[in-house]
Design a protein around this motif. Sequence first.
Motif, PDB file in Angstrom:
ATOM      1  N   ASP A  72      -4.273   9.148 -43.211  1.00 24.83           N
ATOM      2  CA  ASP A  72      -4.830   9.743 -41.994  1.00 24.83           C
ATOM      3  C   ASP A  72      -3.819  10.595 -41.235  1.00 24.83           C
ATOM      4  N   GLY A  73      -2.593  10.684 -41.758  1.00 20.72           N
ATOM      5  CA  GLY A  73      -1.587  11.526 -41.146  1.00 20.72           C
ATOM      6  C   GLY A  73      -0.789  10.879 -40.036  1.00 20.72           C
ATOM      7  N   ALA A  74      -1.129   9.645 -39.651  1.00 15.60           N
ATOM      8  CA  ALA A  74      -0.408   9.002 -38.551  1.00 15.60           C
ATOM      9  C   ALA A  74      -0.150   7.520 -38.775  1.00 15.60           C
ATOM     10  N   HIS A  75      -1.002   6.841 -39.523  1.00 19.32           N
ATOM     11  CA  HIS A  75      -0.889   5.394 -39.731  1.00 19.32           C
ATOM     12  C   HIS A  75      -0.608   5.120 -41.206  1.00 19.32           C
ATOM     13  N   PHE A  76       0.494   4.403 -41.439  1.00 25.93           N
ATOM     14  CA  PHE A  76       0.919   4.155 -42.812  1.00 25.93           C
ATOM     15  C   PHE A  76       1.382   2.710 -42.988  1.00 25.93           C
TER      16      PHE A  76
END
Length: 76
Positions: free
Chosen positions: A27-31
């Motif tokens: 999602d580009g922010a949560h990893f």
Amino acid sequence: MAILASEIEDLLRQAFPDAKITVEGDDGAHFAAEVIDESFRGKSRVQQQRAVNAAVKSQIDSGQLHALALTTRAPE
């Protein structure tokens, strides 16, 4: 200003060149990252995770990386 899992892996690889590293999230922010490295042997979980967070500190501080769930350990 999104970040890719591969970019996070590259940053972690610079700090832990011999580690087994897996980064997931799209999602580009949560990893989520798993870092298995010999340097963690004898260190507490908090010490291990602080070392990993230090490798991506500038991305966290800038807001580029919002959340990174960590699993850390020394190899078995």
